[in-house]
Design a protein around this motif. Structure first.
Motif, PDB file in Angstrom:
ATOM      1  N   GLY A  10     -17.843  33.851 -49.494  1.00 34.11           N
ATOM      2  CA  GLY A  10     -19.236  34.119 -49.216  1.00 34.11           C
ATOM      3  C   GLY A  10     -19.818  35.469 -50.121  1.00 34.11           C
ATOM      4  N   ILE A  11     -18.949  36.395 -50.478  1.00 34.90           N
ATOM      5  CA  ILE A  11     -19.218  37.318 -51.435  1.00 34.90           C
ATOM      6  C   ILE A  11     -19.596  36.743 -52.684  1.00 34.90           C
ATOM      7  N   VAL A  12     -18.637  35.996 -53.236  1.00 35.09           N
ATOM      8  CA  VAL A  12     -19.111  35.564 -54.553  1.00 35.09           C
ATOM      9  C   VAL A  12     -20.370  34.675 -54.563  1.00 35.09           C
ATOM     10  N   ARG A  13     -20.536  33.851 -53.516  1.00 34.22           N
ATOM     11  CA  ARG A  13     -21.759  32.997 -53.435  1.00 34.22           C
ATOM     12  C   ARG A  13     -23.051  33.749 -53.394  1.00 34.22           C
ATOM     13  N   ASN A  14     -22.998  34.761 -52.525  1.00 29.78           N
ATOM     14  CA  ASN A  14     -23.978  35.639 -52.505  1.00 29.78           C
ATOM     15  C   ASN A  14     -24.461  36.512 -53.959  1.00 29.78           C
ATOM     16  N   LYS A  15     -23.472  36.782 -54.562  1.00 34.75           N
ATOM     17  CA  LYS A  15     -23.555  37.717 -55.818  1.00 34.75           C
ATOM     18  C   LYS A  15     -24.025  36.686 -57.009  1.00 34.75           C
ATOM     19  N   VAL A  16     -23.294  35.635 -56.936  1.00 37.27           N
ATOM     20  CA  VAL A  16     -23.596  34.449 -57.982  1.00 37.27           C
ATOM     21  C   VAL A  16     -25.237  34.118 -58.042  1.00 37.27           C
ATOM     22  N   MET A  17     -25.553  33.591 -56.658  1.00 36.39           N
ATOM     23  CA  MET A  17     -26.871  33.161 -56.243  1.00 36.39           C
ATOM     24  C   MET A  17     -27.847  34.308 -56.721  1.00 36.39           C
ATOM     25  N   ALA A  18     -27.714  35.374 -56.214  1.00 33.65           N
ATOM     26  CA  ALA A  18     -28.696  36.618 -56.677  1.00 33.65           C
ATOM     27  C   ALA A  18     -28.825  36.752 -58.283  1.00 33.65           C
ATOM     28  N   GLY A  19     -27.651  36.659 -58.923  1.00 32.73           N
ATOM     29  CA  GLY A  19     -27.610  36.765 -60.213  1.00 32.73           C
ATOM     30  C   GLY A  19     -28.300  35.663 -61.041  1.00 32.73           C
ATOM     31  N   MET A  20     -28.182  34.180 -60.367  1.00 35.96           N
ATOM     32  CA  MET A  20     -28.932  33.154 -61.019  1.00 35.96           C
ATOM     33  C   MET A  20     -30.339  33.229 -60.886  1.00 35.96           C
ATOM     34  N   ILE A  21     -30.677  33.601 -59.719  1.00 33.09           N
ATOM     35  CA  ILE A  21     -32.248  33.921 -59.257  1.00 33.09           C
ATOM     36  C   ILE A  21     -32.814  34.825 -60.246  1.00 33.09           C
ATOM     37  N   ALA A  22     -32.098  36.013 -60.414  1.00 30.38           N
ATOM     38  CA  ALA A  22     -32.483  37.217 -61.202  1.00 30.38           C
ATOM     39  C   ALA A  22     -32.597  37.044 -62.545  1.00 30.38           C
TER      40      ALA A  22
END
Length: 148
Positions: A10-22
């Motif tokens: 869950g932590i990795v998914r949230n961080k990676v998705m935020a990074g991808m969108i950014a």
């Protein structure tokens, strides 16, 4: 181990998705962008949390057949199962990301249609009842004959 693995996922998914969108906010609004963002996010999350699967499997061994960790852990099996599992999950959730907006649109249209045409509810109920009656007529004996 299962809870820890899921927390890491869950932590990795949230961080990676935020990074991808950014990285490219405009792309995130397109079908391709949504698919790529979800695919990469899930792939990274699965791979990074994968050691938790091994730990879980090791901890859940039957006590009478318990292997030492270095006999239990097979790197080639780990890489194969992680790769295949991550690929399946990434594709599935990527496709789901594409399908969800379309299904939401279809659902909105159906609700609007039913709001304007209440007789449509009766047709849906009759359709469902017709299928229930047909399934009961067929029965379990007939269903097994069709399989042969």
């Amino acid at each position: 181990p299962t809870v820890l693995r899921d927390i890491i996922y869950g932590i990795v998914r949230n961080k990676v998705m935020a990074g991808m969108i950014a990285m490219n906010p405009e792309r995130a609004g397109t079908n391709l962008g949504r698919f790529v963002n979800m695919f990469v996010t899930v792939m990274a999350s699965c791979v990074i949390s994968a050691p938790g699967n091994e730990l879980r499997g090791y901890c859940l061994q039957a006590p009478d057949k318990k292997l030492p960790f270095f006999e239990f852990f097979k790197p080639e099996k780990f890489v194969r199962s992680t790769s295949v599992g991550a690929m399946i999950m990434s594709i599935s959730l990527g496709v789901g990301t594409l399908a969800t907006p379309q299904m939401e649109k279809l659902w909105r249209q159906a609700r609007e249609y039913l709001k304007n045409n209440p007789a449509g509810y009766a047709l849906i109920v009759l359709f469902v009842l017709g299928n229930i009656v047909a399934a009961r007529r067929q029965g379990p004996a007939d269903a097994s004959k069709e399989k042969k």
